[in-house]
Design an enzyme around this catalytic site. Structure first.
Site, PDB file in Angstrom:
ATOM      1  N   GLY A  11       0.790  -1.236   0.000  1.00 35.36           N
ATOM      2  CA  GLY A  11       0.000   0.000   0.000  1.00 35.36           C
ATOM      3  C   GLY A  11       0.816   1.278   0.000  1.00 35.36           C
ATOM      4  N   SER A  12       2.040   1.211  -0.535  1.00 31.52           N
ATOM      5  CA  SER A  12       2.826   2.455  -0.563  1.00 31.52           C
ATOM      6  C   SER A  12       2.200   3.464  -1.539  1.00 31.52           C
ATOM      7  CB  SER A  12       4.292   2.186  -0.911  1.00 31.52           C
ATOM      8  OG  SER A  12       4.411   1.736  -2.233  1.00 31.52           O
ATOM      9  N   ARG A  91      -5.739  -8.926  -8.484  1.00 34.13           N
ATOM     10  CA  ARG A  91      -6.800  -9.742  -9.085  1.00 34.13           C
ATOM     11  C   ARG A  91      -7.145  -9.169 -10.450  1.00 34.13           C
ATOM     12  NH1 ARG A  91     -10.162 -13.004  -6.020  1.00 34.13           N
ATOM     13  NH2 ARG A  91     -11.834 -12.787  -7.515  1.00 34.13           N
ATOM     14  N   LEU A  93      -9.849  -8.154 -12.946  1.00 38.70           N
ATOM     15  CA  LEU A  93     -11.272  -7.808 -12.836  1.00 38.70           C
ATOM     16  C   LEU A  93     -12.064  -8.451 -13.976  1.00 38.70           C
ATOM     17  CD1 LEU A  93     -10.599  -4.083 -11.971  1.00 38.70           C
ATOM     18  CD2 LEU A  93     -11.650  -5.746 -10.424  1.00 38.70           C
ATOM     19  N   ASN A 107      -4.972   2.223 -13.281  1.00 39.92           N
ATOM     20  CA  ASN A 107      -3.994   1.265 -12.746  1.00 39.92           C
ATOM     21  C   ASN A 107      -2.602   1.848 -12.895  1.00 39.92           C
ATOM     22  OD1 ASN A 107      -3.057  -1.256 -11.685  1.00 39.92           O
ATOM     23  ND2 ASN A 107      -2.433  -1.821 -13.763  1.00 39.92           N
ATOM     24  N   HIS A 109       1.418   0.636 -13.342  1.00 39.22           N
ATOM     25  CA  HIS A 109       2.240  -0.523 -13.697  1.00 39.22           C
ATOM     26  C   HIS A 109       3.714  -0.134 -13.584  1.00 39.22           C
ATOM     27  CE1 HIS A 109       3.133  -4.342 -15.549  1.00 39.22           C
ATOM     28  NE2 HIS A 109       4.036  -3.710 -16.277  1.00 39.22           N
ATOM     29  N   GLU A 143      -8.359  -6.220 -21.659  1.00 42.53           N
ATOM     30  CA  GLU A 143      -7.067  -6.884 -21.788  1.00 42.53           C
ATOM     31  C   GLU A 143      -6.098  -6.291 -20.759  1.00 42.53           C
ATOM     32  OE1 GLU A 143      -3.736  -7.708 -25.017  1.00 42.53           O
ATOM     33  OE2 GLU A 143      -5.685  -7.145 -25.872  1.00 42.53           O
ATOM     34  N   ASP A 145      -3.128  -4.791 -18.621  1.00 46.37           N
ATOM     35  CA  ASP A 145      -1.990  -3.891 -18.871  1.00 46.37           C
ATOM     36  C   ASP A 145      -1.988  -3.288 -20.276  1.00 46.37           C
ATOM     37  OD1 ASP A 145      -1.048  -4.368 -16.299  1.00 46.37           O
ATOM     38  OD2 ASP A 145       0.307  -5.958 -16.930  1.00 46.37           O
ATOM     39  N   GLU A 174       6.623   6.120  -8.862  1.00 46.10           N
ATOM     40  CA  GLU A 174       5.185   5.815  -8.780  1.00 46.10           C
ATOM     41  C   GLU A 174       4.470   6.781  -7.843  1.00 46.10           C
ATOM     42  OE1 GLU A 174       4.661   1.058  -9.532  1.00 46.10           O
ATOM     43  OE2 GLU A 174       5.027   1.663  -7.475  1.00 46.10           O
TER      44      GLU A 174
END
Ligand code: GRF
Length: 200
Positions: A11-12, A91, A93, A107, A109, A143, A145, A174
């Site tokens: 959770g950073s 997970r 989705l 998201n 990555h 699909e 990423d 990030e």
């Protein structure tokens, strides 16, 4: 704008978003709930510590991925969530979930997509011998990423870097990039045109 952050681990990135909100750097964005599929995720501890509502959904309590995501949707609808932020949520989705929150799921990555997709973006980049990798924030599509890219930032891999050094550099990047992307979304500055995201 009410935001849900979905987590599974440390959770950073959640912490970076919490800190950004506290400093007023998420525009009107408010983290309303943190949802984890892992009861032991440190991310859950981080959220509880500052009084954000947390929900744990354990996969063994559901018959299928569809049932899990149906419950997830119910929790998000109940709270009138407008933006779903994946921050180390391990997970995949279901299509139904992605359809429900179309163009409202982000998201992050730990590589420069479309390179080094998958669960080991840092390790795979390190092992490949590439000298430049980085971080990508993107919209989530069916699909994995591969949704439209919002922001990217590059990170150099020096000869003397270990994989742990690279990991540290990636995470640092990030924690700057994700709050910035969330702020742009909240401000309504992201416009998707086909594969491209225009920043207004
Ligand atoms: C990050 O490296 C992110 O890019 C990837 O999962 C990791 C989550 O880290 N999707 P944390 O739980 O936010 O510390």
């Amino acid at each position: 704008m009410k935001i849900a952050v979905l987590v599974s681990g440390n959770g950073s990135n959640l912490q970076a978003l919490i800190d950004a909100e506290k400093k007023g750097n998420l525009a009107g964005g408010k983290i309303a709930v943190v949802i984890s599929d892992n009861p032991d995720a440190f991310a859950v501890t981080r959220a509880r510590k500052i009084g954000i509502e947390t929900i744990v959904l354990k996969k063994q309590d559901f018959k299928s991925r569809e049932d899990f995501d149906t419950e997830l949707i119910r929790k998000l609808r109940d709270r009138k969530i407008e933006l779903v932020v994946l921050a180390g949520f391990m997970r995949i989705l279901t299509d139904a979930f992605i359809e429900e929150y179309k163009n409202r799921i982000l998201n992050i990555h730990p590589a420069l997509l479309p390179s080094f997709k998958g669960a080991h973006g840092i390790k795979d980049a390190f092992k490949s011998g590439t000298k430049v990798t980085g971080v990508t924030v993107h919209f989530v599509e069916k699909e994995v990423d591969s949704g439209p890219i919002i922001l990217q930032s590059s990170v150099c891999i020096r000869e003397e870097d270990t994989e742990a050094d690279l990991e540290e550099k990636i995470h640092k990047e990030e924690h700057k990039l994700y709050p910035e992307a969330v702020r742009l979304f909240v401000e309504g500055k992201l416009k998707i045109e086909g594969r491209k995201v225009k920043i207004m």
